[in-house]
Design a protein around this motif. Structure first.
Motif, PDB file in Angstrom:
ATOM      1  N   UNK A   1       0.811  -1.161  -0.296  1.00 12.66           N
ATOM      2  CA  UNK A   1       0.243   0.127  -0.017  1.00 12.66           C
ATOM      3  C   UNK A   1       0.742   0.948  -0.076  1.00 12.66           C
ATOM      4  N   UNK A   2       2.357   1.267   0.693  1.00 11.67           N
ATOM      5  CA  UNK A   2       2.554   2.717   0.769  1.00 11.67           C
ATOM      6  C   UNK A   2       3.278   2.267  -0.311  1.00 11.67           C
ATOM      7  N   UNK A   3       3.863   1.636  -1.105  1.00 10.52           N
ATOM      8  CA  UNK A   3       4.611   1.964  -2.685  1.00 10.52           C
ATOM      9  C   UNK A   3       3.498   2.591  -3.481  1.00 10.52           C
ATOM     10  N   UNK A   4       1.894   2.017  -3.854  1.00  3.97           N
ATOM     11  CA  UNK A   4       1.037   2.208  -4.470  1.00  3.97           C
ATOM     12  C   UNK A   4       0.728   4.441  -4.505  1.00  3.97           C
ATOM     13  N   UNK A   5       0.766   3.868  -2.773  1.00  5.66           N
ATOM     14  CA  UNK A   5       0.630   5.961  -2.505  1.00  5.66           C
ATOM     15  C   UNK A   5       1.721   5.938  -3.342  1.00  5.66           C
ATOM     16  N   UNK A   6       2.620   5.373  -2.689  1.00  5.99           N
ATOM     17  CA  UNK A   6       3.965   6.815  -3.179  1.00  5.99           C
ATOM     18  C   UNK A   6       3.845   7.620  -4.462  1.00  5.99           C
ATOM     19  N   UNK A   7       3.636   6.186  -5.265  1.00  6.12           N
ATOM     20  CA  UNK A   7       3.538   6.262  -6.520  1.00  6.12           C
ATOM     21  C   UNK A   7       2.362   7.818  -6.674  1.00  6.12           C
TER      22      UNK A   7
ATOM     23  N   UNK B   1       2.759  10.963  -6.247  1.00  2.00           N
ATOM     24  CA  UNK B   1       3.848  11.064  -7.121  1.00  2.00           C
ATOM     25  C   UNK B   1       3.570  11.782  -8.724  1.00  2.00           C
ATOM     26  N   UNK B   2       3.039  10.510  -8.896  1.00  2.00           N
ATOM     27  CA  UNK B   2       1.553  11.320 -10.039  1.00  2.00           C
ATOM     28  C   UNK B   2       1.414  12.641  -9.955  1.00  2.00           C
ATOM     29  N   UNK B   3       0.356  12.471  -8.847  1.00  2.00           N
ATOM     30  CA  UNK B   3      -0.907  13.734  -9.159  1.00  2.00           C
ATOM     31  C   UNK B   3      -0.278  15.132  -8.192  1.00  2.00           C
ATOM     32  N   UNK B   4       0.542  15.114  -7.733  1.00  3.02           N
ATOM     33  CA  UNK B   4       1.435  15.944  -7.408  1.00  3.02           C
ATOM     34  C   UNK B   4       2.102  17.059  -8.487  1.00  3.02           C
ATOM     35  N   UNK B   5       2.363  16.433 -10.036  1.00  3.49           N
ATOM     36  CA  UNK B   5       2.532  16.479 -10.718  1.00  3.49           C
ATOM     37  C   UNK B   5       1.911  17.817 -11.991  1.00  3.49           C
ATOM     38  N   UNK B   6       0.552  17.264 -11.102  1.00  3.08           N
ATOM     39  CA  UNK B   6      -1.074  18.028 -11.939  1.00  3.08           C
ATOM     40  C   UNK B   6      -1.292  19.093 -10.534  1.00  3.08           C
ATOM     41  N   UNK B   7      -1.117  18.662 -10.064  1.00  2.00           N
ATOM     42  CA  UNK B   7      -1.674  19.798  -8.924  1.00  2.00           C
ATOM     43  C   UNK B   7      -1.456  19.368  -7.846  1.00  2.00           C
ATOM     44  N   UNK B   8      -1.432  19.889  -6.990  1.00  4.20           N
ATOM     45  CA  UNK B   8      -1.548  19.378  -5.285  1.00  4.20           C
ATOM     46  C   UNK B   8      -2.476  19.146  -4.423  1.00  4.20           C
ATOM     47  N   UNK B   9      -3.577  20.187  -5.880  1.00  7.10           N
ATOM     48  CA  UNK B   9      -5.245  19.774  -4.874  1.00  7.10           C
ATOM     49  C   UNK B   9      -5.817  18.825  -5.676  1.00  7.10           C
ATOM     50  N   UNK B  10      -5.195  18.195  -6.404  1.00  7.85           N
ATOM     51  CA  UNK B  10      -5.342  16.371  -7.535  1.00  7.85           C
ATOM     52  C   UNK B  10      -5.247  15.179  -6.543  1.00  7.85           C
ATOM     53  N   UNK B  11      -6.831  14.871  -6.114  1.00  8.71           N
ATOM     54  CA  UNK B  11      -6.970  14.044  -5.068  1.00  8.71           C
ATOM     55  C   UNK B  11      -7.245  12.792  -5.786  1.00  8.71           C
ATOM     56  N   UNK B  12      -7.044  11.957  -5.697  1.00  8.53           N
ATOM     57  CA  UNK B  12      -7.413  10.000  -6.318  1.00  8.53           C
ATOM     58  C   UNK B  12      -7.686   9.251  -5.667  1.00  8.53           C
ATOM     59  N   UNK B  13      -8.535   8.991  -5.218  1.00 12.72           N
ATOM     60  CA  UNK B  13      -8.959   7.507  -5.001  1.00 12.72           C
ATOM     61  C   UNK B  13      -8.167   5.984  -5.652  1.00 12.72           C
ATOM     62  N   UNK B  14      -7.755   5.174  -4.317  1.00  7.45           N
ATOM     63  CA  UNK B  14      -7.128   4.369  -4.619  1.00  7.45           C
ATOM     64  C   UNK B  14      -8.516   2.676  -4.382  1.00  7.45           C
ATOM     65  N   UNK B  15      -8.466   2.006  -5.576  1.00  4.68           N
ATOM     66  CA  UNK B  15      -9.429   0.747  -5.818  1.00  4.68           C
ATOM     67  C   UNK B  15      -9.051  -0.606  -6.124  1.00  4.68           C
TER      68      UNK B  15
END
Length: 226
Positions: free
Chosen positions: A10-16, A19-33
């Motif tokens: 889980x930590x590995x996925x969250x880290x990735x 990294x990906x979302x912050x390249x778009x915006x610090x406000x871009x939230x991604x939900x993991x299913x």
């Protein structure tokens, strides 16, 4: 899978994802299913205890089995598989948080009819075949906005929450990205109609999907690996 492994995965996925979302915006939230279709209820419980809260199944009977087994946990369940019409009533009774695979207007109307009969409402995403692949379900991109609007107008018991697609099944990242961009453009047109989720990206391509604007990803093998 033990808790240490679950936490590491889980930590590995969250880290990735971070990294990906912050390249778009610090406000871009991604939900993991977490897609648990090849995994046991015990593994789902272990990941839940590690912090993962939303899980998805692609068969109604498997979803029922896991919901029954894990009924004491307040898990957010998603249905992500192809929905057969003869399974609609069974799925309605399970009351998933989100049906991600509403792949036609016909299916939506049948689902709505059975929801009305049970006096229930369900959240759903319209599935788009943005890769134009015969092996994939979903509406064609050029029809998606119109069909989305028709479902809103004719299916009051379905709460449409956005769109879902599966990236092109190829090695070429440019082609995969293009399929994601097609879905994101459609999603952008639907935000004013209440669309909240753009569900794109699986275990092998979720970083690409996030780069293209996905705010919900579906990961299985990378999350459940031993």
């Amino acid at each position: 899978m033990n808790k240490q492994t679950a936490t590491k995965n889980l930590d590995e996925i969250i880290t990735k994802v971070e990294g990906a979302r912050l390249k778009i915006s610090e406000h871009h939230i991604v939900k993991i299913i977490g897609i648990s279709k090849y995994s046991s209820s015990e593994d789902v419980e272990t990941l839940y205890n590690a912090g993962q809260r939303a899980f998805g199944e692609n068969k109604v009977q498997d979803l029922k089995e896991k919901i029954d087994t894990l009924e004491e946990l307040p898990i957010e369940w998603h249905f992500v598989g192809t929905l057969q019409k003869n399974k609609i009533n069974n799925l309605i009774d399970l009351n998933p948080s989100l049906i991600q695979s509403l792949d036609s207007l016909e299916l939506a109307q049948e689902l709505n009819k059975k929801l009305e009969a049970k006096n229930k409402k369900l959240n759903a995403l319209l599935q788009i075949n943005s890769a134009y692949e015969e092996t994939k379900s979903g509406v064609m991109p050029e029809d998606a906005v119109n069909i989305y609007k028709q479902i809103l107008e004719t299916c009051p018991n379905i709460r449409l929450k956005g769109v879902m697609s599966i990236g092109a099944h190829v090695e070429d990242e440019k082609i995969i990205k293009e399929s994601f961009k097609i879905t994101k453009k459609i999603y952008d047109k639907l935000v004013s109609l209440g669309a909240k989720y753009c569900s794109m990206g699986m275990s092998g391509d979720y970083e690409l999907a996030i780069a293209c604007g996905s705010n919900m990803i579906r990961v299985g093998s990378t999350l459940f690996k031993d």
